[in-house]
Scaffold this active site. Structure first.
Site, short mmCIF file in Angstrom:
data_model
loop_
_atom_site.label_atom_id
_atom_site.label_comp_id
_atom_site.label_asym_id
_atom_site.label_seq_id
_atom_site.Cartn_x
_atom_site.Cartn_y
_atom_site.Cartn_z
CG ASP A 163 -2.08 -0.90 1.15
OD1 ASP A 163 -2.40 -1.33 0.04
OD2 ASP A 163 -2.69 -1.19 2.19
CD GLU A 197 -0.22 11.65 3.21
OE1 GLU A 197 0.27 11.39 4.31
OE2 GLU A 197 -1.38 11.41 2.91
CG HIS A 236 -13.73 7.17 3.83
ND1 HIS A 236 -13.19 6.85 2.60
CD2 HIS A 236 -12.74 7.00 4.73
CE1 HIS A 236 -11.93 6.51 2.75
NE2 HIS A 236 -11.62 6.60 4.03
#
Length: 774
Positions: free
Chosen positions: A614, A620, A709
């Site tokens: 992952d 980011e 989410h």
């Protein structure tokens, strides 16, 4: 010898963690969402936290307490409600707290069987914090209709505090959003055109702030650290002319330097500037020289994004000439909001005395700010205290257990060949097709399954010694067997073991590698009620033994289907931990890559044919200036490839990325050379796939077909539509079907319902397309 200054250095911070030292806000939010408490009880928790945090700031000696930094979900979303800017699908004309939660989380299906999607969520610059993306259309209007900011200022004033509100600036608010109507964009609509209307709302805000007796407002314009398009950079002058009032403005920047915009900044109608000298120390001298003489300069000296104790001795030496030049125009602050730091180091009773002396959490950073300011004011006791405070950092610099010869030898042996797999993807894909025997549109999940209360209690009991190792292993194997059985029943094609043994995808590896320090209460907010507890890199990183092999091997023994091994990639472990500050991020990533490479080899040897590494954090970590990004991407890609390159050609390497915008990094994503990439796309209706289509991405892709989410359960028809949308952009033989992200935070009922619809959708299209092909 420094003499005591007659001018006091003003102190403040840019913001404070909202969640509470014991995550009180998180637990109250989730109880409210489950209907277990009334709204008034949730509001009471928020009020108690704010008052506690203001008291901490005041007690530390700060000249201002900061208000407006508290958010029920996210501060950008709070700004949207303040401006009366709510997506039409959630706007009933009277925005309230439930409206805010609907925008952030989506609205569950109601009696008509329909639900309303949440707004997009994406990373806050190059941090692991997420914000809810404002949605803009050409007819949008703004009006001040949400009183939270003003109520909290009054609340703090009532407690006797000297209040400095924080407000997200108009240009940054627009920049952080997106146009949502493709037809309007095609007709030339640009969200920057909304600025005049938006400024009218800001004028109304400042009128209310003036009426409250506010002297200074911290107005955050973090986009000034970016290399902005000319139209955006030029818009600042007019914007700040329009919103100027009798309230003084501290133009606040962070996460990088702003000297490239200095000519424009110094002409703005503001009263001061805040800069981040932790992220960009080299900008300080240029800004001091160019600062208008009537402005204050707030120097963000104490790092708000890391847990390491500030080197107050060196900061004092560096800033003393600035104090002499600016006098009472110098303010000292945190570099950015302390939102990105854990709350209170005093809770960490299990850390060694040596380790405790290395760190400072948010509460401790308050005192760092005031102690540094006192030293700059010439207080001899404070100067001595700064010297003493830095001594543990000096001792650490020469500690032999920090820099390990064996690790340094492996780093020195890294060559370009170490990062390359033996054969090209086109050849590997043939080997993998023969080995794995997967159908068209293979279905899988991203890795984690619901973390039930039983799982959490058993992990906690094991950690505290209440459950012995044998009983713990038996319990975890039971949860793994349950997860495998459920996946078999759903008829997923590639299974996962569910990660019951993992509290967090990064913390788990940190706990099982040498060189990390875990904490008990080092929680920071990621989004909404979601908190993460980053480990701290304190020394060179080594692996003593395999970490994931026994669990994955056990899961594989329960099924004849392919079982994915699950690893967290080197860039994500780095990005989601607090890094060392004495070596480069590149070197830490290389150390992690080497230990993960060993884990890949061990999984492969244990008979695991699919291994997922992952990397949700790869984007980011990008420096926020485009000119700095290539160097980062070069070493980030190299680290991933070092991790994966020990895999044989028939071993399929997956990677996963969530909440990423790929256009600007698509070449680097392709350079990872993963056999399969799974990505978050459902909230954006597959728009992220455009980057892969335009680039002609050569490998396999699993675009997420539902938003994990949100509590919404996607219908089979919804998923079919998304898969068909994806198939218009990616050849169907290279498509996978999967959720957006891991399912750890969901419950089993909604998880199984969603996955059942996902599998049915994939099977229906598989049958349809195979029939057409025949």
């Amino acid at each position: 010898m420094t003499t005591e200054s007659k001018t006091k250095t003003v102190t403040h911070i840019l913001g404070y963690p909202r969640v509470g030292a014991q995550r009180e806000l998180k637990f109250a939010q989730e109880k409210y969402w489950r209907g277990e408490i009334e709204q008034k009880e949730l509001l009471a928790v928020g009020s108690e936290l704010r008052q506690r945090h203001w008291k901490d700031q005041s007690a530390s000696g700060l000249d201002f307490v900061t208000a407006g930094d508290f958010a029920w979900y996210d501060h950008v979303l709070t700004t949207s409600l303040l401006l009366g800017h709510v997506p039409a699908r959630h706007n009933n004309g009277f925005p309230d707290l439930d409206t805010l939660f609907k925008v952030g989380r989506g609205q569950s299906q109601n009696s008509c069987g329909c639900g309303e999607a949440a707004s997009d969520m994406t990373k806050w610059f190059n941090t692991n914090y997420h914000y809810i993306v404002p949605e803009f259309s050409k007819n949008d209007k703004f009006n001040v209709s949400w009183s939270q900011l003003f109520d909290e200022i009054a609340e703090a004033q009532k407690q006797g505090h000297n209040v400095k509100p924080v407000l997200l600036g108009p240009l940054s608010y627009l920049w952080l959003g997106k146009e949502v109507n493709d037809e309007e964009v095609e007709q030339g609509f640009d969200r920057l055109s909304l600025l005049p209307r938006l400024l009218t709302a800001y004028q109304a805000i400042f009128s209310k702030l003036s009426a409250l007796g506010v002297e200074w407002v911290q107005i955050d314009e973090p986009i000034l650290a970016l290399e902005l398009p000319k139209a955006w950079a030029d818009s600042f002058k007019l914007a700040y002319q329009v919103i100027q009032s009798d309230v003084k403005l501290l133009l606040t920047t962070y996460f990088d330097g702003v000297e490239h915009h200095l000519d424009k900044i110094t002409k703005l109608a503001v009263n001061g500037l805040h800069i981040d000298v932790s992220a960009a120390p080299d900008q300080l001298d240029a800004i001091v020289s160019a600062l208008p003489k009537e402005w204050v300069l707030s120097v963000g000296a104490v790092n708000g994004r890391n847990v390491w104790r500030a080197d107050l001795e060196r900061l004092h030496e560096r800033l003393q000439p600035v104090k002499e030049a600016l006098g009472d125009k110098l303010w000292i602050a945190s570099s950015c909001s302390l939102l990105h730091s854990p709350v209170d180091l005093d809770q960490e009773t299990e850390l060694s005395k040596e380790t405790l002396q290395w760190f400072a959490f948010a509460k401790q950073k308050l005192r760092e700010v005031t102690l540094l300011a006192d030293a700059l004011d010439g207080n001899q006791n404070a100067i001595l205290a700064c010297h003493q405070y830095s001594q543990p950092l000096r001792e650490r610099e020469s500690a032999e257990h920090i820099n390990k010869p064996a690790v340094q030898q492996r780093l020195a042996a890294i060559t370009p060949a170490l990062a390359e797999r033996a054969e090209a993807y086109s050849v590997r894909a043939q080997h993998q097709a023969e080995k794995l025997g997967l159908p068209l549109l293979p279905t899988t999940t991203i890795g984690s399954f619901p973390q039930t209360s039983d799982i959490r209690q058993q992990r906690s009991a094991y950690r505290t010694g209440k459950l012995n190792e044998q009983d713990y292993v038996t319990a975890m194997k039971g949860h793994i067997a349950d997860a495998v059985e459920r996946q078999e029943r759903l008829d997923l094609d590639v299974l996962v073991h569910g990660e019951a043994e993992r509290n967090d995808m990064v913390e788990y590896f940190a706990e099982n590698l040498n060189g990390f320090q875990a904490t008990r209460f080092g929680w920071v907010q990621s989004y909404g009620s979601r908190c993460v507890k980053p480990a701290i890199v304190v020394a060179d990183i080594e692996r003593e033994a395999p970490i994931t092999v026994s669990w994955t091997q056990y899961a594989q023994s329960l099924t004849t289907k392919q079982m994915k091994g699950m690893l967290t990639g080197p860039v994500t472990i780095l990005g989601w931990t607090f890094p060392r500050e004495d070596i480069t991020r590149k070197e830490i990533a290389q150390q992690l890559a080497l230990v993960l490479r060993d884990e890949v080899s061990d999984l492969q040897q244990a008979g695991i044919n699919i291994i997922q590494i992952d990397e949700p954090a790869i984007r980011e970590g990008l420096p926020i200036k485009k000119s700095d990004q290539k160097a980062y991407l070069d070493w980030a890609v190299e680290a991933f490839k070092i991790s994966a390159a020990s895999a044989k050609s028939e071993t399929q390497i997956h990677t996963h990325m969530c909440y990423s915008e790929f256009n600007e990094i698509i070449e680097s994503v392709a350079a990872l050379d993963a056999d399969v990439i799974t990505i978050e796309t459902s909230r954006s209706n597959m728009e992220l796939l455009k980057a892969f289509e335009d680039f002609n991405y050569p490998n396999e892709i699993g675009p997420g077909v539902y938003d994990i989410h949100s509590p919404n359960i996607p219908s089979q028809e919804w998923i079919v539509d998304l898969i068909e949308t994806a198939a218009a952009r990616v050849p169907v033989e290279r498509l996978w079907v999967n959720p957006d992200c891991g399912l750890k935070t969901r419950n089993w009922k909604e998880t199984e319902a969603a996955l059942e619809n996902m599998v049915k959708a994939a099977k229906a299209l598989r049958k349809k397309w195979q029939s057409n092909a025949a």
